[in-house]
Scaffold this active site. Sequence first.
Site, PDB file in Angstrom:
ATOM      1  N   LYS A  35       0.845  -1.204   0.000  1.00 21.11           N
ATOM      2  CA  LYS A  35       0.000   0.000   0.000  1.00 21.11           C
ATOM      3  C   LYS A  35       0.877   1.250   0.000  1.00 21.11           C
ATOM      4  O   LYS A  35       2.092   1.154   0.254  1.00 21.11           O
ATOM      5  CB  LYS A  35      -0.893  -0.029   1.245  1.00 21.11           C
ATOM      6  CG  LYS A  35      -0.098  -0.052   2.547  1.00 21.11           C
ATOM      7  CD  LYS A  35      -0.917  -0.587   3.702  1.00 21.11           C
ATOM      8  CE  LYS A  35      -0.102  -0.486   4.980  1.00 21.11           C
ATOM      9  NZ  LYS A  35      -0.724  -1.201   6.101  1.00 21.11           N
ATOM     10  N   TYR A 255      16.831  29.542   9.134  1.00 25.22           N
ATOM     11  CA  TYR A 255      15.616  30.234   9.600  1.00 25.22           C
ATOM     12  C   TYR A 255      15.531  30.252  11.129  1.00 25.22           C
ATOM     13  O   TYR A 255      15.860  29.267  11.788  1.00 25.22           O
ATOM     14  CB  TYR A 255      14.373  29.542   9.048  1.00 25.22           C
ATOM     15  CG  TYR A 255      14.123  29.810   7.589  1.00 25.22           C
ATOM     16  CD1 TYR A 255      13.894  31.106   7.126  1.00 25.22           C
ATOM     17  CD2 TYR A 255      14.108  28.771   6.676  1.00 25.22           C
ATOM     18  CE1 TYR A 255      13.648  31.343   5.778  1.00 25.22           C
ATOM     19  CE2 TYR A 255      13.863  28.992   5.330  1.00 25.22           C
ATOM     20  CZ  TYR A 255      13.636  30.293   4.887  1.00 25.22           C
ATOM     21  OH  TYR A 255      13.397  30.522   3.564  1.00 25.22           O
TER      22      TYR A 255
HETATM   23  C1  LIG Z   1       0.062  -2.067   6.677  1.00 24.74           C
HETATM   24  C2  LIG Z   1      -0.507  -3.366   7.092  1.00 24.74           C
HETATM   25  C3  LIG Z   1       0.314  -4.501   7.239  1.00 24.74           C
HETATM   26  C4  LIG Z   1       1.826  -4.430   7.183  1.00 24.74           C
HETATM   27  O1  LIG Z   1       2.307  -3.958   8.421  1.00 24.74           O
HETATM   28  P1  LIG Z   1       3.862  -3.733   8.720  1.00 24.74           P
HETATM   29  O2  LIG Z   1       3.858  -3.257  10.136  1.00 24.74           O
HETATM   30  O3  LIG Z   1       4.343  -2.699   7.781  1.00 24.74           O
HETATM   31  O4  LIG Z   1       4.553  -5.029   8.536  1.00 24.74           O
HETATM   32  C5  LIG Z   1      -0.301  -5.708   7.483  1.00 24.74           C
HETATM   33  N1  LIG Z   1      -1.654  -5.794   7.619  1.00 24.74           N
HETATM   34  C6  LIG Z   1      -2.468  -4.717   7.519  1.00 24.74           C
HETATM   35  C7  LIG Z   1      -3.936  -4.896   7.697  1.00 24.74           C
HETATM   36  C8  LIG Z   1      -1.922  -3.480   7.267  1.00 24.74           C
HETATM   37  O5  LIG Z   1      -2.724  -2.398   7.182  1.00 24.74           O
END
Ligand SMILES: *Cc1c(COP(=O)(O)O)cnc(C)c1O
Length: 360
Positions: A35, A255
């Site tokens: 994702k 800054y």
């Molecule tokens: C993002 C996500 C993962 C992966 O998690 P990590 O901590 O990056 O390994 C797995 N399951 C779900 C439902 C997620 O949203």
Amino acid sequence: MTETSRLTLDLDALASNHATLKAAAGGADIAPAVKADGYGLGAALVAGRLWDEGARGFYVARLSEGLALRRALGDRAATIYLLDGVTPGSGPAIEAARLTPVLNSLPQVEAWNSHARGHALDAALHIDTGMNRLGLRLEEAVVLTGAMDRLKHVNITLVISHLACASEPDHALNARQLARFTEAAALFPNARRSLANSGGIFLGDDYHFDQCRPGISLYGGGPRDVPDTRIKAVATLEAPILQARVVPRGESIGYGAAFVAQETTRIAILAAGYADGVPRAAHPRGSVWFDGALRPMLGRVSMDLIAVDITDCDAARPGAMMQIIGPDLPVDDAAAAAGTTAYELLTRIAPRARRVVKTH
Ligand SMILES: *Cc1c(COP(=O)(O)O)cnc(C)c1O
């Protein structure tokens, strides 16, 4: 001379992390979370290599991510799980792209079941076991099994849940979620089961079930939010020195005059700032890595520039590249110095950083 920040992606390190996680997960399948454009690294790129390493299931959040990944994977028969599930009006697009929605509520079950009428479609079912984010409550899952006509046209192939505290092995919620998940999944004996993210894989065999869903540790973050020697850096973010200068004692840098030189200080001005993904909150604890040492950032992070202490570092000349994250400066450490996590740091690396794929 490279004049912009550069993000180098080491796909062999990605493959190594995949192998490490696969071994740690016992016999379970690894279904990578890709994702948010593969945690900012490029979903098509990482999913393509992970497919070559044997991954056959992938998780995206948004429908648009699922559609793009399906196009990128072409005729490879990957299962693409859509974590957002069935949102209003999305049924036809989900089906056309052969995505597998993760059904998160009774209304989503209802929506997919009516969409599927007459032609039986697959779905995963998300049970909330303590996160109170997405997913059916255990009571709702029980209601569902008492009214299986609600699933008449849907084939539940997988039951998932998500751990809230997997990066903290001693947290009491882990065992509670495991117990609730075991109970909930037993309601769907024909479905496969998936609970563990990266951290969950290292909680022990009980957490592995049929499929694990790592994200961050594929991409170089430790499963416990600190660097882990088993996990290799995949992303290296670097920026070139634009200018080296000497700041006399008593003068300030950047800054807000937030840093005042207590001694005559030699600094490098780097071509990277928060518009490249260097967190503004890296001030005042952040560093970069150059020529064998950590070099503190001095003064506030600007949009396009940061200043770095190079006193006594003769190698720091215009054009030289300094490492912001990478093999010598773990993303977990850089994130911690800015009060954030590897997840946020990676997903905020900006398009201005020129993407390069490392070839060996
Ligand atoms: C993002 C996500 C993962 C992966 O998690 P990590 O901590 O990056 O390994 C797995 N399951 C779900 C439902 C997620 O949203």
